[in-house]
Design a protein around this motif. Sequence first.
Motif, short mmCIF file in Angstrom:
data_model
loop_
_atom_site.label_atom_id
_atom_site.label_comp_id
_atom_site.label_asym_id
_atom_site.label_seq_id
_atom_site.Cartn_x
_atom_site.Cartn_y
_atom_site.Cartn_z
N PRO A 163 0.83 -1.21 0.00
CA PRO A 163 0.00 0.00 0.00
C PRO A 163 0.86 1.25 0.00
CG PRO A 163 0.01 -1.05 2.16
CD PRO A 163 0.68 -1.99 1.22
N THR A 164 0.40 2.24 -0.68
CA THR A 164 1.11 3.51 -0.76
C THR A 164 0.92 4.29 0.53
OG1 THR A 164 -0.79 4.64 -1.69
CG2 THR A 164 0.71 3.56 -3.24
N PRO A 165 1.79 5.29 0.78
CA PRO A 165 1.60 6.12 1.97
C PRO A 165 0.24 6.78 2.03
CG PRO A 165 3.80 6.43 1.07
CD PRO A 165 3.06 5.59 0.08
N ASP A 166 -0.28 7.18 0.86
CA ASP A 166 -1.59 7.80 0.83
C ASP A 166 -2.67 6.84 1.32
OD1 ASP A 166 -0.50 10.12 -0.07
OD2 ASP A 166 -0.98 9.76 -2.19
N THR A 167 -2.55 5.56 0.94
CA THR A 167 -3.53 4.57 1.38
C THR A 167 -3.47 4.37 2.88
OG1 THR A 167 -3.33 3.43 -0.74
CG2 THR A 167 -4.33 2.20 1.08
N LYS A 168 -2.22 4.30 3.42
CA LYS A 168 -2.07 4.14 4.85
C LYS A 168 -2.66 5.33 5.60
CE LYS A 168 2.10 1.29 4.64
NZ LYS A 168 3.53 1.19 5.03
N THR A 169 -2.41 6.54 5.05
CA THR A 169 -2.95 7.73 5.69
C THR A 169 -4.47 7.72 5.69
OG1 THR A 169 -1.00 8.98 4.99
CG2 THR A 169 -2.96 10.25 5.63
N THR A 170 -5.06 7.29 4.58
CA THR A 170 -6.52 7.23 4.49
C THR A 170 -7.08 6.23 5.48
OG1 THR A 170 -6.42 7.81 2.16
CG2 THR A 170 -8.46 6.84 2.96
N ASP A 171 -6.45 5.04 5.57
CA ASP A 171 -6.93 4.02 6.51
C ASP A 171 -6.83 4.52 7.95
OD1 ASP A 171 -7.41 2.38 4.40
OD2 ASP A 171 -5.55 1.22 4.61
N ALA A 172 -5.74 5.21 8.26
CA ALA A 172 -5.58 5.73 9.62
C ALA A 172 -6.63 6.79 9.93
CB ALA A 172 -4.18 6.31 9.80
N ALA A 173 -6.94 7.62 8.92
CA ALA A 173 -7.95 8.66 9.12
C ALA A 173 -9.33 8.05 9.35
CB ALA A 173 -7.98 9.60 7.92
N VAL A 174 -9.65 7.00 8.61
CA VAL A 174 -10.94 6.33 8.78
C VAL A 174 -11.01 5.69 10.16
CG1 VAL A 174 -12.37 4.43 7.97
CG2 VAL A 174 -11.27 5.93 6.32
N GLU A 175 -9.91 5.02 10.56
CA GLU A 175 -9.88 4.40 11.88
C GLU A 175 -10.02 5.45 12.98
OE1 GLU A 175 -6.97 1.48 14.54
OE2 GLU A 175 -6.33 2.22 12.57
N GLN A 176 -9.34 6.57 12.80
CA GLN A 176 -9.44 7.64 13.78
C GLN A 176 -10.86 8.18 13.86
OE1 GLN A 176 -7.13 8.80 15.84
NE2 GLN A 176 -8.37 10.46 16.68
N ARG A 177 -11.49 8.34 12.71
CA ARG A 177 -12.85 8.86 12.67
C ARG A 177 -13.83 7.90 13.35
NH1 ARG A 177 -16.07 13.00 13.20
NH2 ARG A 177 -18.03 12.77 12.06
N MET A 178 -13.68 6.61 13.11
CA MET A 178 -14.56 5.62 13.73
C MET A 178 -14.37 5.61 15.26
SD MET A 178 -16.41 4.31 11.38
CE MET A 178 -17.05 2.89 12.24
N ALA A 179 -13.11 5.73 15.68
CA ALA A 179 -12.85 5.77 17.11
C ALA A 179 -13.48 6.99 17.76
CB ALA A 179 -11.34 5.74 17.37
N GLU A 180 -13.36 8.13 17.09
CA GLU A 180 -13.95 9.37 17.62
C GLU A 180 -15.48 9.24 17.72
OE1 GLU A 180 -12.67 12.03 18.84
OE2 GLU A 180 -10.56 11.65 18.43
N MET A 181 -16.09 8.62 16.73
CA MET A 181 -17.54 8.44 16.74
C MET A 181 -17.96 7.53 17.90
SD MET A 181 -18.35 8.05 12.65
CE MET A 181 -20.06 7.65 12.95
N LYS A 182 -17.16 6.50 18.17
CA LYS A 182 -17.48 5.60 19.27
C LYS A 182 -17.37 6.32 20.61
CE LYS A 182 -16.30 1.01 21.04
NZ LYS A 182 -15.40 -0.17 20.88
N VAL A 183 -16.31 7.10 20.78
CA VAL A 183 -16.15 7.85 22.02
C VAL A 183 -17.28 8.85 22.19
CG1 VAL A 183 -14.68 9.53 23.21
CG2 VAL A 183 -13.64 7.58 22.05
N GLU A 184 -17.63 9.55 21.10
CA GLU A 184 -18.70 10.55 21.16
C GLU A 184 -20.04 9.90 21.48
OE1 GLU A 184 -20.24 14.42 20.98
OE2 GLU A 184 -18.18 13.68 21.05
N LEU A 185 -20.29 8.72 20.93
CA LEU A 185 -21.55 8.03 21.18
C LEU A 185 -21.70 7.69 22.66
CD1 LEU A 185 -24.13 6.58 20.24
CD2 LEU A 185 -22.73 4.55 19.78
N TRP A 186 -20.66 7.09 23.24
CA TRP A 186 -20.73 6.74 24.66
C TRP A 186 -20.86 7.99 25.53
CZ3 TRP A 186 -22.26 2.36 26.20
CH2 TRP A 186 -21.90 1.16 25.56
N GLY A 187 -20.18 9.05 25.14
CA GLY A 187 -20.28 10.29 25.90
C GLY A 187 -21.67 10.87 25.88
#
Length: 343
Positions: free
Chosen positions: A77-101
């Motif tokens: 995978p290219t660096p751009d792909t890794k960056t995109t995957d990390a951003a998606v993972e970060q976004r999902m984590a933020e949504m989970k934290v926000e939901l519980w909050g």
Amino acid sequence: MNLEYYSNAALVTSVVVYLLAMTAYAAEWAAARNAPVEESADRRELAGVGARSAGTPSTHAASSDRSAPDAPASDAPTPDTKTTDAAVEQRMAEMKVELWGRIGVALTVVGFLCSVVGTTLRGLAAGRPPWGNMYEFTITAMVLIVAVYLVMVWRTGARWLGLPVTLLAAVGNGLAVTVFYVAVAPLVPALHSVWFIIHICAAVVSGAAFNIGGLLTVLFLIRQRAEKRGTVSGYLSRIPTARKLDLYAYRFLAFAFPLWTFTVAAGAIWAEYAWGRYWGWDPKETWALVTWVIFACYLHARSTAGWRGTRAAVIALIGVASFWFNFVGINLLVSGLHSYAGV
């Protein structure tokens, strides 16, 4: 069934709902701890300083890199792909934290409303303000503490205080309905005074401020320890810095101290009305003075000796412990003129 029964049912319900809210806040903390989070501004700044001190690659090395032949293509995978995957993972984590909050805040509101209903019905059942004994004082204080927290969430987004507040509210109301509970009864003659209402109102407000200041102090010690170790991560990275938490705790305690001073003074005037003397070294009166001295030392140490951080926090927590011993320990362990306020 009467108003007293429905009051008890509402307060028991508030305990259950506060426990559910505490569980949601704990899940929020856990979700933030297990998920990748963005670095805080102070850590990014430190990283930037370190990068600048390391310098930049030399021109020769740069030119050598440019002259090197292109690497063969691969399926990695290219660096751009890794960056995109990390951003998606970060976004999902933020949504989970926000939901519980959000679930935690919603449950806190429901528990608060149940507590308000229970306290109001208790007052209606007694035909007077619900401050005549230890049980009624506790449920009223818990209403005020949670109300202050919800205002903080609304005004400043201080959701990070939800876990300790709901824990305190669940324990406070739980003890009230199981240990401190007494049936509705008329006030004893000593309580038939306007100074009773003045004294108790000041005690409830100052007690709520003392407790919130104590919770902030505990969070300050946890955050400060993490900062010293360089391990500020997970949900700790989302709460204010140790310096700010120390300041917030100081503001609440400084607000509570003059109210507690007025509480002691109003209690002395009330004692003169009820028992014919302003001060008699009753255990409750004596320990109220001890609590006053401890917080006076805390404020004095900060304003004159310049104490900040751990030393001042220890004095503050001793003061909060003294407040609770005065409220619970004296009533349960020692007999005196204030025994009517016991269980």
